[in-house]
Design a protein around this motif. Structure first.
Motif, PDB file in Angstrom:
ATOM      1  N   VAL A 122       7.044  -5.181  14.171  1.00 17.92           N
ATOM      2  CA  VAL A 122       6.127  -4.752  13.118  1.00 17.92           C
ATOM      3  C   VAL A 122       6.759  -5.016  11.758  1.00 17.92           C
ATOM      4  O   VAL A 122       7.871  -4.558  11.483  1.00 17.92           O
ATOM      5  CB  VAL A 122       5.794  -3.258  13.270  1.00 17.92           C
ATOM      6  N   CYS A 123       6.057  -5.748  10.911  1.00 17.58           N
ATOM      7  CA  CYS A 123       6.503  -5.990   9.529  1.00 17.58           C
ATOM      8  C   CYS A 123       5.838  -4.950   8.633  1.00 17.58           C
ATOM      9  O   CYS A 123       4.663  -5.091   8.269  1.00 17.58           O
ATOM     10  CB  CYS A 123       6.151  -7.409   9.084  1.00 17.58           C
ATOM     11  N   SER A 124       6.564  -3.911   8.272  1.00 16.13           N
ATOM     12  CA  SER A 124       5.989  -2.830   7.476  1.00 16.13           C
ATOM     13  C   SER A 124       5.727  -3.259   6.045  1.00 16.13           C
ATOM     14  O   SER A 124       4.741  -2.832   5.435  1.00 16.13           O
ATOM     15  CB  SER A 124       6.923  -1.617   7.496  1.00 16.13           C
ATOM     16  N   LEU A 125       6.608  -4.078   5.482  1.00 14.87           N
ATOM     17  CA  LEU A 125       6.495  -4.497   4.083  1.00 14.87           C
ATOM     18  C   LEU A 125       6.305  -6.002   4.025  1.00 14.87           C
ATOM     19  O   LEU A 125       6.984  -6.751   4.731  1.00 14.87           O
ATOM     20  CB  LEU A 125       7.741  -4.093   3.299  1.00 14.87           C
ATOM     21  N   ASN A 126       5.375  -6.444   3.169  1.00 15.47           N
ATOM     22  CA  ASN A 126       5.041  -7.854   3.072  1.00 15.47           C
ATOM     23  C   ASN A 126       4.750  -8.208   1.621  1.00 15.47           C
ATOM     24  O   ASN A 126       4.373  -7.347   0.818  1.00 15.47           O
ATOM     25  CB  ASN A 126       3.825  -8.185   3.950  1.00 15.47           C
ATOM     26  N   ALA A 127       4.926  -9.487   1.295  1.00 16.01           N
ATOM     27  CA  ALA A 127       4.687  -9.938  -0.073  1.00 16.01           C
ATOM     28  C   ALA A 127       4.164 -11.366  -0.061  1.00 16.01           C
ATOM     29  O   ALA A 127       4.602 -12.197   0.748  1.00 16.01           O
ATOM     30  CB  ALA A 127       5.978  -9.857  -0.903  1.00 16.01           C
ATOM     31  N   LEU A 128       3.226 -11.649  -0.965  1.00 13.19           N
ATOM     32  CA  LEU A 128       2.683 -12.994  -1.171  1.00 13.19           C
ATOM     33  C   LEU A 128       3.314 -13.609  -2.402  1.00 13.19           C
ATOM     34  O   LEU A 128       3.576 -12.918  -3.391  1.00 13.19           O
ATOM     35  CB  LEU A 128       1.160 -12.931  -1.343  1.00 13.19           C
ATOM     36  N   HIS A 129       3.556 -14.911  -2.343  1.00 15.57           N
ATOM     37  CA  HIS A 129       4.136 -15.604  -3.488  1.00 15.57           C
ATOM     38  C   HIS A 129       3.037 -15.905  -4.503  1.00 15.57           C
ATOM     39  O   HIS A 129       1.909 -16.253  -4.127  1.00 15.57           O
ATOM     40  CB  HIS A 129       4.817 -16.902  -3.039  1.00 15.57           C
ATOM     41  N   PRO A 130       3.324 -15.808  -5.810  1.00 16.67           N
ATOM     42  CA  PRO A 130       2.268 -16.012  -6.814  1.00 16.67           C
ATOM     43  C   PRO A 130       1.753 -17.439  -6.910  1.00 16.67           C
ATOM     44  O   PRO A 130       0.584 -17.649  -7.244  1.00 16.67           O
ATOM     45  CB  PRO A 130       2.930 -15.568  -8.123  1.00 16.67           C
ATOM     46  N   THR A 131       2.593 -18.435  -6.629  1.00 12.83           N
ATOM     47  CA  THR A 131       2.165 -19.826  -6.812  1.00 12.83           C
ATOM     48  C   THR A 131       2.273 -20.660  -5.544  1.00 12.83           C
ATOM     49  O   THR A 131       1.565 -21.666  -5.420  1.00 12.83           O
ATOM     50  CB  THR A 131       3.016 -20.497  -7.912  1.00 12.83           C
ATOM     51  N   LEU A 132       3.126 -20.313  -4.618  1.00 15.90           N
ATOM     52  CA  LEU A 132       3.284 -21.072  -3.375  1.00 15.90           C
ATOM     53  C   LEU A 132       2.474 -20.416  -2.258  1.00 15.90           C
ATOM     54  O   LEU A 132       2.250 -19.207  -2.266  1.00 15.90           O
ATOM     55  CB  LEU A 132       4.765 -21.141  -2.975  1.00 15.90           C
ATOM     56  N   ASN A 133       2.068 -21.236  -1.291  1.00 17.52           N
ATOM     57  CA  ASN A 133       1.309 -20.728  -0.155  1.00 17.52           C
ATOM     58  C   ASN A 133       2.280 -20.229   0.922  1.00 17.52           C
ATOM     59  O   ASN A 133       2.550 -20.902   1.911  1.00 17.52           O
ATOM     60  CB  ASN A 133       0.400 -21.821   0.410  1.00 17.52           C
TER      61      ASN A 133
END
Length: 526
Positions: free
Chosen positions: A500-511
């Motif tokens: 389980v990945c409790s914490l996740n983040a998306l990059h602002p410019t890269l996919n």
């Protein structure tokens, strides 16, 4: 008188004759048939003379032919391939060995109950003279491990390296981070469907999984630069791990560098856009520090007295020089990073219950929202706050403990809250005030339990029509949702993502998306 027949008894037989008799008795019909088939095969090969009849030879040949026809018949249904696929599906992939190497923990010596005899006392509890201790076993008790907060003031990074991280690794990490050039990123221009299609093509490989910190993670941040992929995580006992994801140099421990600037869980990390060479962190030890990679020191920005046992839960920049910090006492501290003082410029007592997150409005930074164990999201106007007994602009009740609440990053017209009542709630905050209402409520299993870090749904940094959150589903996944509540994509990989990945983040410019689990590993889909 009848005649007596003399019979040779078993005891009068020789030893070789007894073994031969046992062999003949033990031979089963199946064994005899197998021996006959082997003799037929030997005869066909010319390796032995046959003593079988024509009928026995013909029977053995027809049997072999029937077995061959049966195998061909079953192969038409693909049973062999199904068997191989089933074996491959149940085969588990070993955890990634990239990053920090697991250290062997010393064996803990558990305390034992001490009897009156070992305490040198009589059954009535009367102390005996020291001479009575002769020939008695003395037991030693191990002291509990103490995690002391590092001293106040600047800390040399090289003196706070952790584990297998070498000074060479530290130097290279500082060089990489100081060489990154960062421009303020723009709002994403492509529509949501196109973005979801791009994200559906991302994958995780063995090279994109690494153990970055030794213990359970409490925070995650992605560097906003588009020239390097840098992920940072903070763990349970004050360790910060920085991972250069695309680094393939073995001498740098696959790009992982670990520090120990705190002593308790690190609950918030950030690489500010205005200072990409710096990394800010705060934790349960009551301190907020700035890791300056150019000067190679951890600067003490703000701290609470250690004896007060105040936990810092979250921070947010309201400008390049000021930030708000939430505490477990229900206070929010206003900190100016330009001053040499490590105390707050202003302390606002807003609640008698603990705050977990504080989030600032992106276009009107004097508005901010807080969330915590009180079970409601509160919106405040910093211009009207008083040190004590301030009134919120609105109270958005959810009813259960709230893990996080964040303004949308572009216009601030939405507030995304993650609560323990299995809901992801999106509020319409286009008009700040009593008119803030619920726009969408999404059912989501947020019951991570005691041993997993709680979910905190996070916005895309450059768009506000989608967000990402961990998932309890099996097979394990990271979920991408639209602001309308539609599930756009599930990031899965049964070979590498099995937790389980409790914490996740998306990059602002890269996919790409990064997730971290409770064993200190980071997974990057790109």
């Amino acid at each position: 008188m009848p005649s007596l027949r003399t019979r040779k008894s078993k005891s009068s037989c020789s030893k070789d004759e007894q073994l031969e008799m046992k062999r003949k008795v033990s031979e089963s019909p199946k064994q005899k048939k197998k021996m006959k088939v082997e003799k037929v095969e030997e005869e066909e090969d010319g390796s032995a003379d046959s003593d079988l009849s024509d009928y026995e030879i013909d029977y053995a040949k027809r049997r072999e032919e029937n077995l061959r026809l049966n195998r061909e018949f079953l192969s038409q249904f693909g049973l062999d391939k199904a068997k191989q696929d089933l074996l491959a599906s149940v085969k588990k992939t070993a955890p990634s060995n990239r990053g920090l190497k697991k250290e062997k923990a010393p064996k803990e010596i558990l305390p034992r109950r001490s009897s009156l005899r070992l305490q040198n006392k009589t059954p009535d509890g009367i102390e005996l003279p020291p001479e009575a201790l002769i020939n008695r076993v003395a037991y030693t008790f191990s002291e509990p491990v103490q995690h002391l907060r590092p001293p106040a003031g600047p800390l040399e990074m090289k003196e706070y390296l952790h584990g297998s991280t070498t000074e060479e690794n530290h130097k290279e990490t500082c060089r990489v981070l100081t060489s990154l050039k960062m421009k303020p990123f723009k709002t994403a221009s492509d529509d949501l469907e196109r973005y979801a299609e791009k994200m559906s093509k991302t994958k995780v490989t063995a090279e994109r999984v690494a153990k970055v910190v030794p213990e359970r993670t409490f925070s995650l941040a992605l560097h906003p630069s588009d020239t390097k992929v840098i992920a940072a995580v903070g763990d349970k006992w004050g360790k910060i791990g920085i991972w250069d994801v695309l680094c393939n140099t073995e001498s740098r421990a696959e790009g992982v560098c670990c520090y120990a600037p705190h002593s308790r869980p690190i609950t918030c990390l950030d690489f500010p856009v205005h200072s990409p060479e710096k990394m800010y962190s705060c934790g349960y030890d009551g301190s907020l520090r700035c890791g300056d990679m150019q000067k190679e020191i951890f600067i003490d920005v703000f701290n609470e007295p250690e004896d007060d046992d105040v936990l810092l839960r979250n921070f947010v920049f309201t400008s390049p020089h000021t930030m708000l910090v939430s505490e477990n006492t229900g206070c929010v501290a206003c900190v100016d990073i330009r001053t040499a003082s490590t105390t707050a410029e202003q302390m606002y007592e807003l609640s008698h219950k603990s705050f977990r997150t504080v989030s600032c409005h992106p276009t009107q930074p004097y508005y901010f929202c807080t969330a915590g164990v009180a079970g409601s999201v509160s919106v405040w106007d910093q211009r009207n706050l008083k040190p004590k007994k301030s009134k919120a602009l609105c109270e958005l009740a959810i009813g259960r403990n709230i893990n996080s609440a964040y303004f949308s990053p572009v216009t601030g017209k939405h507030i995304l809250a993650t609560s323990i009542n299995d809901k992801l709630t999106i509020y319409d905050s286009s008009e700040i005030g009593p008119n803030v209402t619920v726009k969408k409520s999404i059912s989501h299993n947020n019951q991570t339990g005691r041993w997993l870090t709680g979910f905190r749904a996070a916005w895309h940094p450059a768009r506000e029509d989608c967000f990402i959150v961990g998932s309890m589903n099996r097979p394990r996944e990271i979920s991408l949702f639209s602001v309308a509540g539609k599930k756009l994509h599930a990031f899965r990989d049964e070979d590498y993502l099995n937790s389980v990945c409790s914490l996740n983040a998306l990059h602002p410019t890269l996919n790409l998306v990064a997730g971290t689990n409770s064993s200190g590993r980071v997974f990057v889909f790109m």
